[in-house]
Design an enzyme around this catalytic site. Structure first.
Site, PDB file in Angstrom:
ATOM      1  N   HIS A   1      -3.432   2.875  17.610  1.00  0.00           N
ATOM      2  CA  HIS A   1      -3.168   4.312  17.719  1.00  0.00           C
ATOM      3  C   HIS A   1      -4.381   5.163  17.346  1.00  0.00           C
ATOM      4  CE1 HIS A   1      -2.278   3.913  13.352  1.00  0.00           C
ATOM      5  NE2 HIS A   1      -2.679   5.167  13.302  1.00  0.00           N
TER       6      HIS A   1
ATOM      7  N   LYS B   1      -6.460   9.315  18.921  1.00  0.00           N
ATOM      8  CA  LYS B   1      -6.812  10.506  18.157  1.00  0.00           C
ATOM      9  C   LYS B   1      -7.880  11.314  18.885  1.00  0.00           C
ATOM     10  CE  LYS B   1      -5.674   8.654  13.576  1.00  0.00           C
ATOM     11  NZ  LYS B   1      -4.754   9.719  13.166  1.00  0.00           N
TER      12      LYS B   1
ATOM     13  N   ASP C   1      -4.967  -6.261   8.454  1.00  0.00           N
ATOM     14  CA  ASP C   1      -4.192  -5.061   8.733  1.00  0.00           C
ATOM     15  C   ASP C   1      -5.037  -3.913   9.261  1.00  0.00           C
ATOM     16  OD1 ASP C   1      -1.628  -3.688   8.670  1.00  0.00           O
ATOM     17  OD2 ASP C   1      -2.419  -2.525   6.983  1.00  0.00           O
TER      18      ASP C   1
ATOM     19  N   HIS D   1      -8.434  -1.319  13.550  1.00  0.00           N
ATOM     20  CA  HIS D   1      -8.902   0.060  13.440  1.00  0.00           C
ATOM     21  C   HIS D   1     -10.409   0.168  13.202  1.00  0.00           C
ATOM     22  CE1 HIS D   1      -4.818   1.069  13.658  1.00  0.00           C
ATOM     23  NE2 HIS D   1      -4.522   1.187  12.384  1.00  0.00           N
TER      24      HIS D   1
ATOM     25  N   LYS E   1      -6.461   0.813  -0.095  1.00  0.00           N
ATOM     26  CA  LYS E   1      -5.253   1.543  -0.477  1.00  0.00           C
ATOM     27  C   LYS E   1      -5.406   2.085  -1.898  1.00  0.00           C
ATOM     28  CE  LYS E   1      -1.931  -0.666   2.584  1.00  0.00           C
ATOM     29  NZ  LYS E   1      -1.651   0.600   3.275  1.00  0.00           N
TER      30      LYS E   1
END
Length: 493
Positions: A181, A185, A238, A243, A343
């Site tokens: 995704h 953007k 992940d 990404h 994170k």
């Protein structure tokens, strides 16, 4: 690139497997609502939500509306428009492991065999193959069918190859839409516009003028309710495999001969193939693993990762990764690329920083005359070019100033969410923003040796305090090239 608001879509049936799931309710259905609000969905466009729960369409619409009021801003939720949007929605109970349940879906789809038919698999990757075989055995796959898959696509090269082989038994490559995704953007696409739509930067976009590049995807949230899944995945799988590598290849690929999907994807694959492998003991030198411990963010206490439900007390799963990558090509040989994601960082931030080389000889008393191009994707979408100018006063002292582009200010039109463009492109049949099978395979070929090296050399996930920018080893990693992370030189200015 074509703007999805420029042309209306062809008639379609979009089937959302996992229709009651978080992604569908939080992202996909609101994105489709916005396309409907912009009058970009054809009258003959249906949204069929499939899940194993027993709901009538009316009951599901009520669930959908409750979620919409939570995830759509009040000023953007228009009751009349919402009402007409809901008329497009159907709910079908489908347990995807039970072949007989696909008959109910076949009954709904059978009336319009010639429409574009998109099967969106918003489910766990382990179910992809079963859904594809299910719709195929039910006779639902047509020439105008497409299948859309969310990441992660596998957890290593072998599993990714297995999934792709299983998909290929039902769909050809032109029908498969592998989603990242981030590629939807606006700022990511503006990166391509910046590079290939302006002659200003092209002469500078190379090893002779660029000192280093940093790509950061920082999340202020921890693992929240995903700890059980996350502990089997980790930040490398992940975030880096998809990404971060996607941002890297768009930033560094050669100009394609056209915006044609195959031309763009060919250039992206070339970059992935040019990545210098990080193998054997090199993983201890060029990568850093981290795991957050108890800390605080904006005054809010954050529990340690190992205290999350579903995480073993001795877990070594990384919540932070920093990597020094190198691209072995004429354009980029010798330029270090520093990738990091984590994170429980101090803030949510996704940005690319390009540090240009200093002038070969400075006639001014300026300790650091590095020009920087900052491309920020979130939370705001901006591009900043740092240059130097004389400060006010008698002294001939240079000070950094920014040339800013704020896309919210430059373009007053509502900013589309990434899934609006991605869903529109799927229905339209434009694969430019989706990953080719070879991209996925080549990315895993680079990631797998890092995973293997971590295991072979027992590389620990070093503890960092929640609310900080990662373990000290990440600063040491970048300092070996006489560089610093963005927040380090920002603090020093």
């Amino acid at each position: 690139m074509e703007n999805p608001s420029d042309t209306q879509l062809p008639p379609f049936d979009l089937v959302l497997f996992g229709g009651t799931g978080d992604l569908s309710l939080r992202k996909l259905l609101p994105a489709l609502y916005f396309r409907h609000h912009e009058a970009q969905l054809p009258e003959q466009g249906r949204i069929i939500c499939a899940a194993r729960s027993s709901h009538s369409t009316e009951e599901f619409v009520a669930i959908m509306e409750e979620a919409a009021k939570k995830y759509i801003k009040p000023e953007e939720f228009h009751p009349d428009t919402w009402s007409t949007f809901c008329q497009r929605v159907l709910y079908v109970k489908v347990d995807i492991t039970v072949q007989e349940d696909y008959l109910a879906l076949a009954e709904v789809l059978g009336s319009y065999p010639d429409r574009v038919r998109v099967f969106y698999l918003s489910t766990a990757p382990g179910l992809f193959s079963r859904i594809c075989s299910g719709v195929n055995e039910a006779g639902l796959v047509t020439e105008n069918s497409r299948v859309a898959l969310e990441k992660p696509l596998g957890r290593d090269l072998k599993s990714a190859l297995d999934i792709n082989d299983e998909l290929a038994e039902v769909f050809n490559e032109k029908q498969i839409y592998r989603i990242d995704h981030y590629l939807g953007k606006e700022t990511v696409q503006n990166l391509m516009a910046l590079r290939f739509g302006n002659s200003l930067f092209e002469p500078l976009w190379r090893r002779e003028h660029i000192r280093d590049v940093q790509i950061t995807i920082a999340e202020s949230l921890g693992v929240e309710g995903r700890a059980g899944y996350y502990d089997q995945t980790g930040a490398l799988r992940d975030m880096v495999q998809n990404h971060l590598l996607q941002l890297l290849v768009i930033l560094t690929m050669e100009p394609p001969i056209s915006i044609n999907p195959d031309c763009v994807r060919d250039e992206k694959i070339k970059v992935l193939r040019s990545l210098k492998p990080i193998i054997g003991k090199d993983v201890t030198k060029n990568t850093v693993r981290g795991q957050y411990k108890t800390g605080s963010i904006n005054g809010k206490s954050i529990a340690s990762y190992r205290d999350a439900d579903g995480v073993p007390p001795e877990s070594n799963t990384e919540t932070y990764v920093a990597i020094k990558a190198e691209i072995e090509s004429w354009r980029w040989k010798g330029v270090p690329f520093f990738l990091r994601t984590g994170k429980s960082m101090p803030e949510k931030r996704t940005e690319i920083i390009i540090n240009f080389k200093s002038a070969p000889h400075s006639i001014f008393e300026t300790p650091d005359s590095t020009n920087r191009l900052v491309i920020r994707l979130q939370p705001e979408e901006i591009i900043k070019l740092q240059i130097f100018a004389k400060g006010r006063g008698d002294a001939m002292r240079l000070l950094p100033v920014n040339l800013d582009i704020d896309f919210n200010e430059a373009f007053k039109k509502r900013q589309m969410i990434a899934y609006e463009r991605l869903l529109s492109d799927m229905i339209r049949g434009n694969q430019t923003l989706f990953n080719h099978r070879d991209e996925v395979t080549t990315a895993w070929k680079w990631i797998d040796p890092i995973i293997e090296g971590w295991a072979e050399y027992d590389v620990p996930s070093q503890q960092y305090t929640a609310g900080t920018w990662g373990p000290p080893a990440a600063s040491a990693l970048i300092a070996r090239d006489d560089c610093g992370w963005a927040e380090e030189y920002s603090d020093a200015e």
